[in-house]
Design a protein around this motif. Structure first.
Motif, PDB file in Angstrom:
ATOM      1  N   ILE A 231       0.833  -1.201   0.000  1.00 37.11           N
ATOM      2  CA  ILE A 231       0.000   0.000   0.000  1.00 37.11           C
ATOM      3  C   ILE A 231       0.872   1.257   0.000  1.00 37.11           C
ATOM      4  O   ILE A 231       0.617   2.205  -0.757  1.00 37.11           O
ATOM      5  N   LEU A 232       1.908   1.253   0.817  1.00 43.91           N
ATOM      6  CA  LEU A 232       2.824   2.394   0.877  1.00 43.91           C
ATOM      7  C   LEU A 232       3.492   2.615  -0.477  1.00 43.91           C
ATOM      8  O   LEU A 232       3.596   3.744  -0.957  1.00 43.91           O
ATOM      9  N   ASP A 233       3.905   1.548  -1.129  1.00 46.65           N
ATOM     10  CA  ASP A 233       4.531   1.640  -2.445  1.00 46.65           C
ATOM     11  C   ASP A 233       3.563   2.236  -3.469  1.00 46.65           C
ATOM     12  O   ASP A 233       3.942   3.096  -4.271  1.00 46.65           O
ATOM     13  N   GLU A 234       2.300   1.806  -3.426  1.00 48.37           N
ATOM     14  CA  GLU A 234       1.306   2.344  -4.349  1.00 48.37           C
ATOM     15  C   GLU A 234       1.078   3.835  -4.093  1.00 48.37           C
ATOM     16  O   GLU A 234       0.942   4.614  -5.034  1.00 48.37           O
ATOM     17  N   LYS A 235       1.036   4.221  -2.832  1.00 44.63           N
ATOM     18  CA  LYS A 235       0.854   5.638  -2.500  1.00 44.63           C
ATOM     19  C   LYS A 235       2.016   6.466  -3.039  1.00 44.63           C
ATOM     20  O   LYS A 235       1.810   7.521  -3.640  1.00 44.63           O
ATOM     21  N   ILE A 236       3.225   5.983  -2.807  1.00 38.58           N
ATOM     22  CA  ILE A 236       4.414   6.725  -3.239  1.00 38.58           C
ATOM     23  C   ILE A 236       4.439   6.877  -4.755  1.00 38.58           C
ATOM     24  O   ILE A 236       4.797   7.934  -5.269  1.00 38.58           O
ATOM     25  N   HIS A 237       4.022   5.855  -5.474  1.00 41.63           N
ATOM     26  CA  HIS A 237       4.018   5.927  -6.930  1.00 41.63           C
ATOM     27  C   HIS A 237       2.944   6.869  -7.477  1.00 41.63           C
ATOM     28  O   HIS A 237       2.985   7.232  -8.652  1.00 41.63           O
ATOM     29  N   GLN A 238       2.000   7.287  -6.647  1.00 40.78           N
ATOM     30  CA  GLN A 238       0.975   8.242  -7.071  1.00 40.78           C
ATOM     31  C   GLN A 238       1.369   9.693  -6.789  1.00 40.78           C
ATOM     32  O   GLN A 238       0.735  10.618  -7.280  1.00 40.78           O
ATOM     33  N   ILE A 239       2.416   9.891  -6.006  1.00 43.62           N
ATOM     34  CA  ILE A 239       2.833  11.233  -5.609  1.00 43.62           C
ATOM     35  C   ILE A 239       3.464  11.958  -6.798  1.00 43.62           C
ATOM     36  O   ILE A 239       4.287  11.398  -7.520  1.00 43.62           O
ATOM     37  N   LEU A 240       3.076  13.220  -6.958  1.00 40.62           N
ATOM     38  CA  LEU A 240       3.626  14.070  -8.006  1.00 40.62           C
ATOM     39  C   LEU A 240       4.079  15.397  -7.399  1.00 40.62           C
ATOM     40  O   LEU A 240       3.533  15.836  -6.376  1.00 40.62           O
TER      41      LEU A 240
ATOM     42  N   ILE B 128      10.179   6.253   5.152  1.00 37.56           N
ATOM     43  CA  ILE B 128       8.766   6.613   5.260  1.00 37.56           C
ATOM     44  C   ILE B 128       7.961   5.437   5.788  1.00 37.56           C
ATOM     45  O   ILE B 128       8.075   4.319   5.303  1.00 37.56           O
ATOM     46  N   VAL B 129       7.145   5.716   6.804  1.00 40.70           N
ATOM     47  CA  VAL B 129       6.277   4.714   7.410  1.00 40.70           C
ATOM     48  C   VAL B 129       4.855   4.848   6.858  1.00 40.70           C
ATOM     49  O   VAL B 129       4.159   3.863   6.653  1.00 40.70           O
ATOM     50  N   ASP B 130       4.446   6.098   6.603  1.00 38.17           N
ATOM     51  CA  ASP B 130       3.121   6.341   6.037  1.00 38.17           C
ATOM     52  C   ASP B 130       3.140   7.675   5.310  1.00 38.17           C
ATOM     53  O   ASP B 130       3.932   8.563   5.634  1.00 38.17           O
ATOM     54  N   ILE B 131       2.265   7.794   4.324  1.00 42.58           N
ATOM     55  CA  ILE B 131       2.145   9.029   3.564  1.00 42.58           C
ATOM     56  C   ILE B 131       0.673   9.238   3.248  1.00 42.58           C
ATOM     57  O   ILE B 131      -0.026   8.293   2.883  1.00 42.58           O
ATOM     58  N   GLU B 132       0.203  10.452   3.463  1.00 44.74           N
ATOM     59  CA  GLU B 132      -1.197  10.783   3.219  1.00 44.74           C
ATOM     60  C   GLU B 132      -1.280  11.997   2.300  1.00 44.74           C
ATOM     61  O   GLU B 132      -0.466  12.909   2.397  1.00 44.74           O
ATOM     62  N   CYS B 133      -2.283  11.968   1.444  1.00 40.35           N
ATOM     63  CA  CYS B 133      -2.539  13.054   0.527  1.00 40.35           C
ATOM     64  C   CYS B 133      -3.994  12.980   0.106  1.00 40.35           C
ATOM     65  O   CYS B 133      -4.499  11.889  -0.161  1.00 40.35           O
ATOM     66  N   GLU B 134      -4.667  14.112   0.033  1.00 36.68           N
ATOM     67  CA  GLU B 134      -6.069  14.124  -0.373  1.00 36.68           C
ATOM     68  C   GLU B 134      -6.253  13.599  -1.794  1.00 36.68           C
ATOM     69  O   GLU B 134      -7.285  13.050  -2.138  1.00 36.68           O
ATOM     70  N   ASP B 135      -5.232  13.752  -2.638  1.00 38.26           N
ATOM     71  CA  ASP B 135      -5.320  13.349  -4.045  1.00 38.26           C
ATOM     72  C   ASP B 135      -5.049  11.863  -4.267  1.00 38.26           C
ATOM     73  O   ASP B 135      -5.175  11.389  -5.383  1.00 38.26           O
ATOM     74  N   LEU B 136      -4.660  11.143  -3.209  1.00 41.19           N
ATOM     75  CA  LEU B 136      -4.356   9.715  -3.374  1.00 41.19           C
ATOM     76  C   LEU B 136      -5.635   8.882  -3.365  1.00 41.19           C
ATOM     77  O   LEU B 136      -6.646   9.279  -2.801  1.00 41.19           O
TER      78      LEU B 136
END
Length: 108
Positions: free
Chosen positions: A45-54, A98-106
């Protein structure tokens, strides 16, 4: 008289009578904890989140740094998956910390 005037600001410099004491207290207050071991699912899940970050996205990152969990919120300036670095404003963060990453656009 001019020489006295230039030297005068030195009189008003702050004096730290307990030089190094504040740093010593900060070190003693730190409780080092082991780096968390994320499950395979958490890592996916963390990997998928990171790959969505721009660049330009506002994110909140929780990372493990020298035994502490730190939360950083800011705009992503750069992300480089080859060097495994994400830069939030001016701070460069190793993706592996990174343990967790949050973004409204994810999508999560």
């Amino acid at each position: 008289m001019m020489k006295e005037h230039k030297a005068r600001p030195h009189i008003f410099q702050s004096f730290d009578a307990l030089k190094g004491f504040r740093e010593l207290l900060e070190k003693q207050e730190r409780v080092i904890v082991p780096k968390p071991c994320l499950s395979e699912e958490d890592l996916r899940i963390l990997d998928e989140k990171i790959h969505q970050i721009l660049p330009g996205m506002m994110v909140t990152v929780i990372l493990f740094d020298h035994g502490d969990y730190i939360q950083i919120k800011g705009t992503v300036a750069k992300i480089n998956l080859d060097t495994k670095i994400i830069q939030i404003v001016k701070r460069k963060i190793p993706i592996l910390s990174i343990v967790d990453i949050e973004c409204e656009d994810l999508c999560y």
